[in-house]
Design a protein around this motif. Structure first.
Motif, PDB file in Angstrom:
ATOM      1  N   ALA A  27       3.713  32.489  11.249  1.00 10.58           N
ATOM      2  CA  ALA A  27       4.621  33.622  11.047  1.00 10.58           C
ATOM      3  C   ALA A  27       3.877  34.940  11.221  1.00 10.58           C
ATOM      4  CB  ALA A  27       5.252  33.540   9.660  1.00 10.58           C
ATOM      5  N   PHE A  28       2.672  35.028  10.672  1.00 14.49           N
ATOM      6  CA  PHE A  28       1.886  36.253  10.836  1.00 14.49           C
ATOM      7  C   PHE A  28       1.498  36.462  12.299  1.00 14.49           C
ATOM      8  CE2 PHE A  28       1.274  35.810   6.232  1.00 14.49           C
ATOM      9  CZ  PHE A  28       1.464  37.127   5.836  1.00 14.49           C
ATOM     10  N   LEU A  29       1.141  35.398  12.980  1.00 17.32           N
ATOM     11  CA  LEU A  29       0.801  35.523  14.400  1.00 17.32           C
ATOM     12  C   LEU A  29       2.003  36.033  15.191  1.00 17.32           C
ATOM     13  CD1 LEU A  29      -1.263  32.241  14.923  1.00 17.32           C
ATOM     14  CD2 LEU A  29      -2.159  34.583  14.935  1.00 17.32           C
ATOM     15  N   ASN A  30       3.179  35.502  14.881  1.00 19.24           N
ATOM     16  CA  ASN A  30       4.393  35.939  15.569  1.00 19.24           C
ATOM     17  C   ASN A  30       4.753  37.381  15.236  1.00 19.24           C
ATOM     18  OD1 ASN A  30       4.701  33.449  16.791  1.00 19.24           O
ATOM     19  ND2 ASN A  30       6.159  32.681  15.275  1.00 19.24           N
ATOM     20  N   ALA A  31       4.216  37.879  14.128  1.00 17.88           N
ATOM     21  CA  ALA A  31       4.506  39.257  13.706  1.00 17.88           C
ATOM     22  C   ALA A  31       3.478  40.254  14.227  1.00 17.88           C
ATOM     23  CB  ALA A  31       4.560  39.323  12.178  1.00 17.88           C
ATOM     24  N   GLY A  32       2.590  39.809  15.102  1.00 13.00           N
ATOM     25  CA  GLY A  32       1.615  40.724  15.690  1.00 13.00           C
ATOM     26  C   GLY A  32       0.279  40.774  14.993  1.00 13.00           C
ATOM     27  N   PHE A  33       0.064  39.890  14.016  1.00 15.91           N
ATOM     28  CA  PHE A  33      -1.251  39.798  13.375  1.00 15.91           C
ATOM     29  C   PHE A  33      -2.145  38.903  14.224  1.00 15.91           C
ATOM     30  CE2 PHE A  33       1.398  41.261  10.016  1.00 15.91           C
ATOM     31  CZ  PHE A  33       0.608  41.822   9.026  1.00 15.91           C
ATOM     32  N   ARG A  34      -3.429  39.110  14.121  1.00 11.43           N
ATOM     33  CA  ARG A  34      -4.386  38.233  14.796  1.00 11.43           C
ATOM     34  C   ARG A  34      -5.208  37.498  13.743  1.00 11.43           C
ATOM     35  NH1 ARG A  34      -9.465  40.592  14.519  1.00 11.43           N
ATOM     36  NH2 ARG A  34      -9.472  42.832  14.048  1.00 11.43           N
ATOM     37  N   PHE A  35      -5.607  36.277  14.087  1.00  7.97           N
ATOM     38  CA  PHE A  35      -6.475  35.519  13.192  1.00  7.97           C
ATOM     39  C   PHE A  35      -7.884  36.071  13.309  1.00  7.97           C
ATOM     40  CE2 PHE A  35      -9.556  32.074  12.657  1.00  7.97           C
ATOM     41  CZ  PHE A  35      -9.269  31.677  11.360  1.00  7.97           C
TER      42      PHE A  35
ATOM     43  N   MET B 120      13.558  21.687  15.105  1.00  6.60           N
ATOM     44  CA  MET B 120      13.418  23.120  14.760  1.00  6.60           C
ATOM     45  C   MET B 120      12.282  23.717  15.578  1.00  6.60           C
ATOM     46  SD  MET B 120      12.612  24.836  11.057  1.00  6.60           S
ATOM     47  CE  MET B 120      14.155  24.248  10.376  1.00  6.60           C
ATOM     48  N   SER B 121      12.533  24.827  16.191  1.00  4.21           N
ATOM     49  CA  SER B 121      11.505  25.473  17.004  1.00  4.21           C
ATOM     50  C   SER B 121      10.409  26.023  16.122  1.00  4.21           C
ATOM     51  CB  SER B 121      12.128  26.614  17.803  1.00  4.21           C
ATOM     52  OG  SER B 121      12.534  27.642  16.932  1.00  4.21           O
ATOM     53  N   PRO B 122       9.199  26.222  16.682  1.00  4.64           N
ATOM     54  CA  PRO B 122       8.097  26.770  15.877  1.00  4.64           C
ATOM     55  C   PRO B 122       8.462  28.073  15.214  1.00  4.64           C
ATOM     56  CG  PRO B 122       7.283  25.912  17.958  1.00  4.64           C
ATOM     57  CD  PRO B 122       8.791  25.886  18.035  1.00  4.64           C
ATOM     58  N   SER B 123       9.208  28.929  15.925  1.00  7.08           N
ATOM     59  CA  SER B 123       9.529  30.230  15.331  1.00  7.08           C
ATOM     60  C   SER B 123      10.465  30.074  14.152  1.00  7.08           C
ATOM     61  CB  SER B 123      10.165  31.140  16.394  1.00  7.08           C
ATOM     62  OG  SER B 123      11.348  30.558  16.905  1.00  7.08           O
ATOM     63  N   ASP B 124      11.426  29.157  14.270  1.00  6.78           N
ATOM     64  CA  ASP B 124      12.343  28.951  13.157  1.00  6.78           C
ATOM     65  C   ASP B 124      11.626  28.342  11.964  1.00  6.78           C
ATOM     66  OD1 ASP B 124      15.153  28.002  15.263  1.00  6.78           O
ATOM     67  OD2 ASP B 124      14.481  29.951  14.528  1.00  6.78           O
ATOM     68  N   ALA B 125      10.709  27.444  12.230  1.00  3.77           N
ATOM     69  CA  ALA B 125      10.021  26.767  11.146  1.00  3.77           C
ATOM     70  C   ALA B 125       9.125  27.697  10.375  1.00  3.77           C
ATOM     71  CB  ALA B 125       9.188  25.609  11.715  1.00  3.77           C
ATOM     72  N   THR B 126       8.671  28.762  11.007  1.00  2.00           N
ATOM     73  CA  THR B 126       7.718  29.642  10.348  1.00  2.00           C
ATOM     74  C   THR B 126       8.345  30.918   9.829  1.00  2.00           C
ATOM     75  OG1 THR B 126       7.179  30.741  12.416  1.00  2.00           O
ATOM     76  CG2 THR B 126       5.852  28.829  11.836  1.00  2.00           C
ATOM     77  N   ALA B 127       9.592  31.108  10.106  1.00  2.00           N
ATOM     78  CA  ALA B 127      10.197  32.397   9.800  1.00  2.00           C
ATOM     79  C   ALA B 127      10.090  32.778   8.348  1.00  2.00           C
ATOM     80  CB  ALA B 127      11.666  32.395  10.211  1.00  2.00           C
ATOM     81  N   ASP B 128      10.187  31.804   7.455  1.00  2.00           N
ATOM     82  CA  ASP B 128      10.198  32.135   6.037  1.00  2.00           C
ATOM     83  C   ASP B 128       8.888  31.830   5.357  1.00  2.00           C
ATOM     84  OD1 ASP B 128      12.873  32.702   6.439  1.00  2.00           O
ATOM     85  OD2 ASP B 128      13.398  30.617   6.113  1.00  2.00           O
ATOM     86  N   ALA B 129       7.928  31.350   6.073  1.00  2.00           N
ATOM     87  CA  ALA B 129       6.695  30.945   5.447  1.00  2.00           C
ATOM     88  C   ALA B 129       5.785  32.112   5.246  1.00  2.00           C
ATOM     89  CB  ALA B 129       6.005  29.899   6.305  1.00  2.00           C
ATOM     90  N   VAL B 130       6.327  33.159   4.691  1.00  2.00           N
ATOM     91  CA  VAL B 130       5.539  34.342   4.544  1.00  2.00           C
ATOM     92  C   VAL B 130       5.328  34.810   3.155  1.00  2.00           C
ATOM     93  CG1 VAL B 130       5.411  35.953   6.387  1.00  2.00           C
ATOM     94  CG2 VAL B 130       7.592  35.183   5.589  1.00  2.00           C
ATOM     95  N   SER B 131       4.258  34.983   2.715  1.00  2.00           N
ATOM     96  CA  SER B 131       3.982  35.614   1.453  1.00  2.00           C
ATOM     97  C   SER B 131       2.578  35.769   1.694  1.00  2.00           C
ATOM     98  CB  SER B 131       4.398  34.741   0.332  1.00  2.00           C
ATOM     99  OG  SER B 131       3.544  34.154  -0.371  1.00  2.00           O
ATOM    100  N   ALA B 132       1.733  36.117   1.077  1.00  2.00           N
ATOM    101  CA  ALA B 132       0.452  36.145   1.636  1.00  2.00           C
ATOM    102  C   ALA B 132      -0.488  35.712   0.630  1.00  2.00           C
ATOM    103  CB  ALA B 132       0.118  37.496   2.123  1.00  2.00           C
ATOM    104  N   PRO B 133      -1.599  36.214   0.614  1.00  2.00           N
ATOM    105  CA  PRO B 133      -2.746  35.868  -0.161  1.00  2.00           C
ATOM    106  C   PRO B 133      -2.400  35.386  -1.517  1.00  2.00           C
ATOM    107  CG  PRO B 133      -2.777  38.141   0.519  1.00  2.00           C
ATOM    108  CD  PRO B 133      -1.540  37.527   1.022  1.00  2.00           C
ATOM    109  N   ALA B 134      -3.378  35.315  -2.231  1.00  2.00           N
ATOM    110  CA  ALA B 134      -3.127  34.840  -3.521  1.00  2.00           C
ATOM    111  C   ALA B 134      -2.926  35.900  -4.541  1.00  2.00           C
ATOM    112  CB  ALA B 134      -4.302  34.055  -3.917  1.00  2.00           C
ATOM    113  N   PRO B 135      -2.381  37.262  -4.455  1.00  2.00           N
ATOM    114  CA  PRO B 135      -1.578  37.851  -5.470  1.00  2.00           C
ATOM    115  C   PRO B 135      -0.359  37.364  -5.100  1.00  2.00           C
ATOM    116  CG  PRO B 135      -1.685  39.516  -3.977  1.00  2.00           C
ATOM    117  CD  PRO B 135      -2.385  38.276  -3.478  1.00  2.00           C
TER     118      PRO B 135
END
Length: 292
Positions: free
Chosen positions: A260-268, A1-16
């Motif tokens: 996933a966030f990095l791929n979406a244009g967020f920066r660390f 699985m490519s990195p992009s596929d592996a991260t596609a759904d790993a999104v939710s964020a902080p702890a709310p």
């Protein structure tokens, strides 16, 4: 699985939405952690008492929409989609949410409307508890989700979480993510500058946070997470002129989510210690949106 596929759904964020962050993401189709827990929004109500705004002020944000109709039917018990679509698709049904005075402090999320993405037409639809609770509860009881959100259990657990957000003066709006007419994800759009999270990073006025989980199993592993994160971040910046940054705080150990966030244009931006996890502070800057 490519990195992009592996991260596609790993999104939710902080702890709310973009739980806790005490458990690493499950292998494969990981759903990123829910943010409510790590920021303390759900567990420490006293944290936000000093942020409560008077009713007179909140009335200024009244959108004039009708209130929700308690007679609407919930999601179809078979697919989880049919009954929901019938309720939402009824032009006579109110588009209201559970936010106070039918308004919010986020420039009317309910009025943001649909957007066209490369995977189809997508819209954030503010949660209506009477209609959406069974569906959201089912998602929260998915082991991949509950590992981070910690909201597994009977419906009242999920209901308390949903209803607690309007009690925070409309600073957080829970939404269903509807892709091509099908509810497939859960989002929380919140005022990060008015959230306990602001105690842990140099917040700026109108910083807007995102929490996300991909609820429908059939939509995981398809690379949707990053695509929708980018689209929603752009939507926030387009609809909230006062907002210069969209933020998220996935668990630092959840590499798929951070990617996933990095791929979406967020920066660390930084590592931050939150009550229930060490998080990666991710930021999408208005000034850099065309470069990342």
């Amino acid at each position: 699985m490519s990195p992009s596929d592996a991260t596609a759904d790993a999104v939710s964020a902080p702890a709310p939405d973009v739980g806790t962050g005490t458990c690493p993401a499950p292998a494969g189709d990981g759903i990123a952690e829910g943010a409510a827990r790590s920021t303390g929004r759900s567990t420490d109500r006293e944290d936000t008492l000093d942020l409560r705004l008077p009713d007179e002020f909140l009335a200024l944000f009244d959108t004039g929409q009708p209130r929700s109709d308690d007679t609407d039917t919930g999601p179809d018990s078979g697919t989880g989609h049919k009954g929901w679509q019938q309720s939402w698709g009824d032009s006579t049904a109110p588009a209201s949410t559970i936010t106070p005075a039918d308004g919010d402090l986020l420039d009317g999320v309910a009025e943001w409307g649909p957007i066209t993405t490369q995977v189809g037409v997508f819209q954030l639809v503010p949660v209506r508890v009477e209609r959406d609770l069974p569906l959201v509860c089912r998602w929260m009881n998915d082991p991949a989700v509950s590992a981070f959100w910690e909201l597994a259990g009977p419906q009242n657990v999920t209901e308390d979480h949903l209803r607690s957000q309007p009690a925070d003066d409309g600073r957080s709006v829970p939404c269903l993510g509807v892709l091509e007419g099908v509810p497939m994800s859960y989002w929380e759009i919140y005022r990060a500058d008015l959230d306990p999270l602001a105690r842990h990073y140099p917040a700026r006025p109108h910083d807007t946070g995102i929490h996300l989980l991909i609820g429908a199993v059939t939509h995981r592993g398809r690379g949707l997470g990053s695509t929708l994160l980018r689209a929603v971040a752009d939507l926030v910046l387009d609809r909230r002129s006062a907002c210069a940054r969209v933020v998220a705080e996935p668990d630092l150990r959840n590499i798929p989510s951070v990617t996933a966030f990095l791929n979406a244009g967020f920066r660390f931006s930084a590592e931050v210690d939150l009550p229930a996890k060490r998080a990666a502070l991710m930021i999408r800057d208005r000034s850099l949106r065309d470069l990342l």
